[in-house]
Scaffold this motif. Structure first.
Motif, mmCIF file in Angstrom:
data_model
loop_
_atom_site.group_PDB
_atom_site.id
_atom_site.type_symbol
_atom_site.label_atom_id
_atom_site.label_comp_id
_atom_site.label_asym_id
_atom_site.label_seq_id
_atom_site.Cartn_x
_atom_site.Cartn_y
_atom_site.Cartn_z
ATOM 1 N N THR A 271 -2.710 -3.776 -9.484
ATOM 2 C CA THR A 271 -1.588 -3.872 -8.548
ATOM 3 C C THR A 271 -1.624 -2.722 -7.545
ATOM 4 O O THR A 271 -1.456 -2.930 -6.338
ATOM 5 N N LEU A 272 -1.846 -1.516 -8.041
ATOM 6 C CA LEU A 272 -1.951 -0.353 -7.159
ATOM 7 C C LEU A 272 -3.118 -0.506 -6.195
ATOM 8 O O LEU A 272 -2.995 -0.224 -4.993
ATOM 9 N N LEU A 273 -4.237 -0.981 -6.698
ATOM 10 C CA LEU A 273 -5.409 -1.196 -5.855
ATOM 11 C C LEU A 273 -5.118 -2.235 -4.772
ATOM 12 O O LEU A 273 -5.481 -2.038 -3.607
ATOM 13 N N ALA A 274 -4.447 -3.320 -5.126
ATOM 14 C CA ALA A 274 -4.105 -4.350 -4.140
ATOM 15 C C ALA A 274 -3.203 -3.778 -3.054
ATOM 16 O O ALA A 274 -3.403 -4.046 -1.864
ATOM 17 N N VAL B 111 -4.217 -3.484 0.956
ATOM 18 C CA VAL B 111 -3.425 -4.014 2.068
ATOM 19 C C VAL B 111 -3.159 -2.907 3.080
ATOM 20 O O VAL B 111 -3.326 -3.103 4.290
ATOM 21 N N GLY B 112 -2.773 -1.738 2.587
ATOM 22 C CA GLY B 112 -2.535 -0.603 3.485
ATOM 23 C C GLY B 112 -3.781 -0.223 4.257
ATOM 24 O O GLY B 112 -3.729 0.028 5.466
ATOM 25 N N SER B 113 -4.932 -0.213 3.578
ATOM 26 C CA SER B 113 -6.199 0.122 4.248
ATOM 27 C C SER B 113 -6.580 -0.940 5.268
ATOM 28 O O SER B 113 -7.059 -0.620 6.358
ATOM 29 N N ALA B 114 -6.388 -2.200 4.907
ATOM 30 C CA ALA B 114 -6.710 -3.285 5.844
ATOM 31 C C ALA B 114 -5.856 -3.167 7.100
ATOM 32 O O ALA B 114 -6.354 -3.344 8.214
ATOM 33 N N LEU B 115 -4.572 -2.840 6.924
ATOM 34 C CA LEU B 115 -3.697 -2.683 8.088
ATOM 35 C C LEU B 115 -4.050 -1.438 8.889
ATOM 36 O O LEU B 115 -3.892 -1.422 10.111
ATOM 37 N N ALA B 116 -4.527 -0.406 8.213
ATOM 38 C CA ALA B 116 -4.946 0.803 8.933
ATOM 39 C C ALA B 116 -6.199 0.513 9.759
ATOM 40 O O ALA B 116 -6.322 0.998 10.890
ATOM 41 N N LEU B 117 -7.111 -0.291 9.212
ATOM 42 C CA LEU B 117 -8.347 -0.629 9.925
ATOM 43 C C LEU B 117 -8.115 -1.676 11.012
ATOM 44 O O LEU B 117 -8.759 -1.642 12.058
ATOM 45 N N ASP C 276 11.461 0.819 9.629
ATOM 46 C CA ASP C 276 12.114 1.089 8.344
ATOM 47 C C ASP C 276 11.118 1.863 7.488
ATOM 48 O O ASP C 276 10.230 1.274 6.873
ATOM 49 N N PRO C 277 11.245 3.196 7.463
ATOM 50 C CA PRO C 277 10.293 4.016 6.717
ATOM 51 C C PRO C 277 10.291 3.737 5.212
ATOM 52 O O PRO C 277 9.359 4.096 4.511
ATOM 53 N N ALA C 278 11.322 3.064 4.714
ATOM 54 C CA ALA C 278 11.382 2.747 3.282
ATOM 55 C C ALA C 278 10.431 1.613 2.908
ATOM 56 O O ALA C 278 10.091 1.451 1.745
ATOM 57 N N LEU C 279 10.005 0.837 3.906
ATOM 58 C CA LEU C 279 9.091 -0.278 3.633
ATOM 59 C C LEU C 279 7.652 0.220 3.613
ATOM 60 O O LEU C 279 7.277 1.114 4.364
ATOM 61 N N THR C 280 6.838 -0.386 2.760
ATOM 62 C CA THR C 280 5.416 -0.040 2.709
ATOM 63 C C THR C 280 4.674 -0.843 3.769
ATOM 64 O O THR C 280 5.185 -1.831 4.297
ATOM 65 N N ARG C 281 3.448 -0.406 4.080
ATOM 66 C CA ARG C 281 2.623 -1.140 5.036
ATOM 67 C C ARG C 281 2.469 -2.580 4.548
ATOM 68 O O ARG C 281 2.220 -2.823 3.388
ATOM 69 N N GLY C 282 2.645 -3.531 5.452
ATOM 70 C CA GLY C 282 2.501 -4.943 5.110
ATOM 71 C C GLY C 282 3.783 -5.588 4.631
ATOM 72 O O GLY C 282 3.839 -6.799 4.470
ATOM 73 N N SER C 283 4.822 -4.803 4.399
ATOM 74 C CA SER C 283 6.112 -5.345 3.966
ATOM 75 C C SER C 283 6.996 -5.557 5.181
ATOM 76 O O SER C 283 7.069 -4.706 6.063
ATOM 77 N N ALA D 151 10.209 -10.142 2.868
ATOM 78 C CA ALA D 151 8.778 -10.356 2.647
ATOM 79 C C ALA D 151 8.112 -9.029 2.309
ATOM 80 O O ALA D 151 7.114 -8.649 2.904
ATOM 81 N N GLN D 152 8.701 -8.343 1.337
ATOM 82 C CA GLN D 152 8.124 -7.063 0.930
ATOM 83 C C GLN D 152 6.889 -7.299 0.078
ATOM 84 O O GLN D 152 6.755 -8.321 -0.592
ATOM 85 N N LEU D 153 6.020 -6.341 0.094
ATOM 86 C CA LEU D 153 4.764 -6.431 -0.641
ATOM 87 C C LEU D 153 4.978 -6.324 -2.151
ATOM 88 O O LEU D 153 4.320 -7.011 -2.927
ATOM 89 N N ALA D 154 5.907 -5.485 -2.587
ATOM 90 C CA ALA D 154 6.105 -5.234 -4.020
ATOM 91 C C ALA D 154 6.375 -6.514 -4.827
ATOM 92 O O ALA D 154 5.729 -6.731 -5.854
ATOM 93 N N PRO D 155 7.281 -7.395 -4.403
ATOM 94 C CA PRO D 155 7.504 -8.620 -5.186
ATOM 95 C C PRO D 155 6.265 -9.521 -5.239
ATOM 96 O O PRO D 155 5.998 -10.153 -6.255
ATOM 97 N N ARG D 156 5.510 -9.544 -4.150
ATOM 98 C CA ARG D 156 4.282 -10.350 -4.163
ATOM 99 C C ARG D 156 3.275 -9.767 -5.144
ATOM 100 O O ARG D 156 2.587 -10.500 -5.853
ATOM 101 N N LEU D 157 3.197 -8.449 -5.191
ATOM 102 C CA LEU D 157 2.293 -7.807 -6.142
ATOM 103 C C LEU D 157 2.784 -7.980 -7.579
ATOM 104 O O LEU D 157 1.977 -8.096 -8.502
#
Length: 145
Positions: A42-45, A49-55, A108-115, A127-133
């Motif tokens: 889950t952490l890796l996923a 996602v964060g790395s993909a969005l950074a790239l 919204d700084p509370a949201l993670t990348r992709g959320s 559509a936050q990332l955490a529930p999908r993970l």
């Protein structure tokens, strides 16, 4: 003969109890390892996602388009996103096919990348990332059980 048989049965019962205890301990160890593996996956996923969005920051526009498609009928929408994603969304509003002037983007700084969180006149889509993970983790847990 009866004493020998009783001693043999007692030894068999002790061995069975030991075997059951070992089997139980092994089951618990396997479950702990499975839980650690799922947490790591889950952490890796999330990091992928964060790395993909950074790239490729423009990927967030396709995420937003998919979320907006779920809000059919909404005349006005506000998308909340991680500040880096929000910046990219603002750049791609027109090129992503998002209706000009009808979609606002807020940081919204509370949201993670992709959320993303979408507020519309018909409701809120989270559509936050955490529930999908978490759903991914549950599917992994089921598959490994």
């Amino acid at each position: 003969e009866a004493a020998r048989r009783a001693a043999s049965e007692e030894e068999a019962a002790r061995m069975t109890a030991r075997w059951l205890a070992l089997r139980h301990a092994e089951g618990e160890r396997i479950e702990r390892e499975r839980d650690r593996t799922i947490a790591l996956a889950t952490l890796l996923a999330e990091r992928l996602v964060g790395s993909a969005l950074a790239l490729e920051p423009s990927l967030v526009a396709s995420l937003a388009t998919a979320v907006l498609a779920e809000a059919r009928g909404a005349r006005r929408a506000t998308i909340e996103a991680h500040p880096d994603d929000a910046t990219e969304l603002r750049r791609h509003l027109s090129t992503a096919g998002l209706p000009a002037g009808s979609v606002d983007v807020r940081d919204d700084p509370a949201l993670t990348r992709g959320s993303l969180r979408l507020h519309t006149d018909v409701g809120i889509i989270d559509a936050q990332l955490a529930p999908r993970l978490e759903r991914l983790a549950a599917a992994l847990r089921d598959a490994l059980s």
